[in-house]
Design a protein around this motif. Structure first.
Motif, short mmCIF file in Angstrom:
data_model
loop_
_atom_site.label_atom_id
_atom_site.label_comp_id
_atom_site.label_asym_id
_atom_site.label_seq_id
_atom_site.Cartn_x
_atom_site.Cartn_y
_atom_site.Cartn_z
N LYS A 214 0.81 -1.21 0.00
CA LYS A 214 0.00 0.00 0.00
C LYS A 214 0.85 1.26 0.00
O LYS A 214 0.38 2.34 -0.35
N LEU A 215 2.12 1.14 0.43
CA LEU A 215 2.97 2.32 0.53
C LEU A 215 3.41 2.83 -0.84
O LEU A 215 3.82 3.98 -0.96
N GLY A 216 3.41 1.98 -1.87
CA GLY A 216 3.84 2.43 -3.18
C GLY A 216 4.41 1.30 -3.99
O GLY A 216 4.27 0.13 -3.63
N HIS A 217 5.04 1.66 -5.10
CA HIS A 217 5.62 0.63 -5.96
C HIS A 217 6.97 0.20 -5.43
O HIS A 217 7.40 0.61 -4.35
N ALA A 218 7.64 -0.65 -6.18
CA ALA A 218 8.81 -1.37 -5.66
C ALA A 218 9.93 -0.42 -5.25
O ALA A 218 10.61 -0.64 -4.25
N VAL A 219 10.15 0.64 -6.04
CA VAL A 219 11.24 1.56 -5.71
C VAL A 219 10.98 2.24 -4.38
O VAL A 219 11.88 2.35 -3.53
N ARG B 206 9.08 1.17 -1.88
CA ARG B 206 9.17 0.19 -0.79
C ARG B 206 10.62 -0.15 -0.47
O ARG B 206 11.01 -0.25 0.70
N ASN B 207 11.46 -0.30 -1.51
CA ASN B 207 12.86 -0.61 -1.26
C ASN B 207 13.54 0.51 -0.49
O ASN B 207 14.31 0.25 0.44
N ARG B 208 13.24 1.78 -0.85
CA ARG B 208 13.89 2.89 -0.17
C ARG B 208 13.50 2.92 1.31
O ARG B 208 14.36 3.09 2.18
N VAL B 209 12.22 2.72 1.59
CA VAL B 209 11.77 2.73 2.98
C VAL B 209 12.46 1.62 3.77
O VAL B 209 12.98 1.83 4.88
N ARG B 210 12.55 0.43 3.20
CA ARG B 210 13.14 -0.71 3.92
C ARG B 210 14.64 -0.48 4.15
O ARG B 210 15.16 -0.78 5.22
N ARG B 211 15.33 0.10 3.17
CA ARG B 211 16.77 0.33 3.34
C ARG B 211 17.04 1.36 4.44
O ARG B 211 17.97 1.21 5.23
#
Length: 115
Positions: A49-54, A56-61
């Motif tokens: 729900k937060l957004g597309h893959a890019v 989500r990856n930035r948030v997780r990193r």
RNA sequence: AGAGCAAGCUGAACGACCGCGGGCACAGGGCGAAAGCCCGUGCAUGAGGAAAGUCCGGGCUCCGCAGGGCAAGGAUAACGGGUAACGCCCGCCAGGGGUGACCCUCGGACAAGUGCAACAGAAAUAGACUGCCGCAGCUUGCUGCGGUGAUGGUGGAAAGGUGGGGUAAGAGCCCACCCGUCGCGUGGAGACACGUGGACGCUGUAAACUCUAUCCGGAGCAACACCGUGGUAUGGGGACAUACAGGCCGGCCCGGCCGUCCCCAGGAGGUGGCUUGAGCCUGUCGGCAACGACAGGCCUAGAUAGAUGGUCGUUUUCAAUGACAGAACCCGGCUUACAGGCUUACUCUUCAU
RNA sequence: UGGGAUGUAGUGUAAUGGUAACACACCGGACUUUGACUCCGAUAUAGUGGGUUCGAGUCCCGCCAUCCCAG
């Protein structure tokens, strides 16, 4: 990152959501539970729900980096899951870090000498 | 100089500290009988032009190839070429748009059959409302019968168009020119173009059913193979039984299966598949081009809860706190999203020489 | 990864290629001393962009969003 320190199984996450203690901030939610080990194990949840893959990856990193840099300040022997909320997408790094430390303080995870 | 058109390229660079993935090396440390595993150190390396959407085409793997045939279904559609293949690409033709460079078009057949064409209009593929003409009747301006699609308004479309002859009035009924279909001749690889005037004049719609031509077995890396765990369900093999009916194998026919007993496999987890390939770069040659041939050089992510981040500095910039956006078996295309920048060819207008 | 469906007034649903219909809600008016009931009226970029056709909600193609199924 050490592979053995990450939570991977769906059952681990379910157990934390059901029985762990939690603390919420505007940017994230933190769950924790003692695991009878010498070290901490971390898991990260970033919903689609937060957004597309890019996005989500930035948030997780950024969450992973916050945990890594603040590792010396944490007590050991807990399973923890960090759940990112919608506002964390556009949040500045400093506010995210303060938010994480605030949640750890609510759950009593900070070492006494650093708290 | 301004405006425009087409094709292609690019999608920030460098540095410092702390970190990550897989690879290689190590006379480093730990465990182990060994193979090896873990930690550490060093070295180089590590997301895109669309990685996206998953819309086509293939490679690869398994199932079926005792299953076969028919039917059905799906896809494509001028012509020539390219390609492993394609629904893609190039060239060309026809039609349309633009002063032009150039751009657009799911572009077979309605002259095999069936269907549909609201409203309006007399009439919608064939019948006569107003008209015109002939004949008959009588109340002498009406009625009946017949001919006529040339005239009137409607409509997307009104029976090839314009002019003339002809006729009671008219009509390709006849003639001249034009348009279209078919035929013939010439050119072209072909679609087609030009000519001819022998035959004909037929509404539109196939992104309506349909017809014609060509192609299509199914599933997908969570495929599949191996190690391993191993109780039911379930699956495979063998033996026995197999009359009828019914059901299942995507439709139908032939064909196969269904019940009992025995044996074997069968829930975790791990390894391979996993990146050398219709590969990339440079040059020469052939071709208008797509593309192909030859020579030389190169190896360029391979994760599995999923690696590129954090804090800063410098430079270019209007803007670097970044436009669209993150490989998941691999290729060729298509479609869609995209801040900004660069290059080349060409066109139009104006000015100067 | 593969397969399927849907998108129409604020909401829930219809309509054979030919004027977008119905119910509830909302708004305006009538009735009433007032309110309810009742009656009348109004309310639609048809998800979006193209195309086929004389004409498209309907047929075809691209995109967007949502939902469902199998592993």
């Amino acid at each position: 990152m050490n592979v053995r320190r990450t939570l991977k199984k769906n059952s681990d996450f379910r157990r934390l959501y059901a029985r762990g203690k939690s603390a919420a901030t505007p940017y994230l939610v933190l769950y924790c539970r003692p695991n009878r080990r010498a070290e901490n194990r971390l898991g990260y949840t970033v919903s689609v729900k937060l957004g597309h893959a890019v996005v989500r990856n930035r948030v997780r990193r950024r969450l992973r980096e916050i945990v890594r840099l603040n590792e010396p300040a944490l007590k050991q022997g807990f399973d923890m899951v960090v759940v990112a909320r919608g506002r964390s997408v556009n949040a500045p790094y400093r506010k995210l870090e303060a938010s994480f430390l605030d949640a750890c303080g609510k759950l009593g995870l900070l070492r006494e000498e650093n708290a």
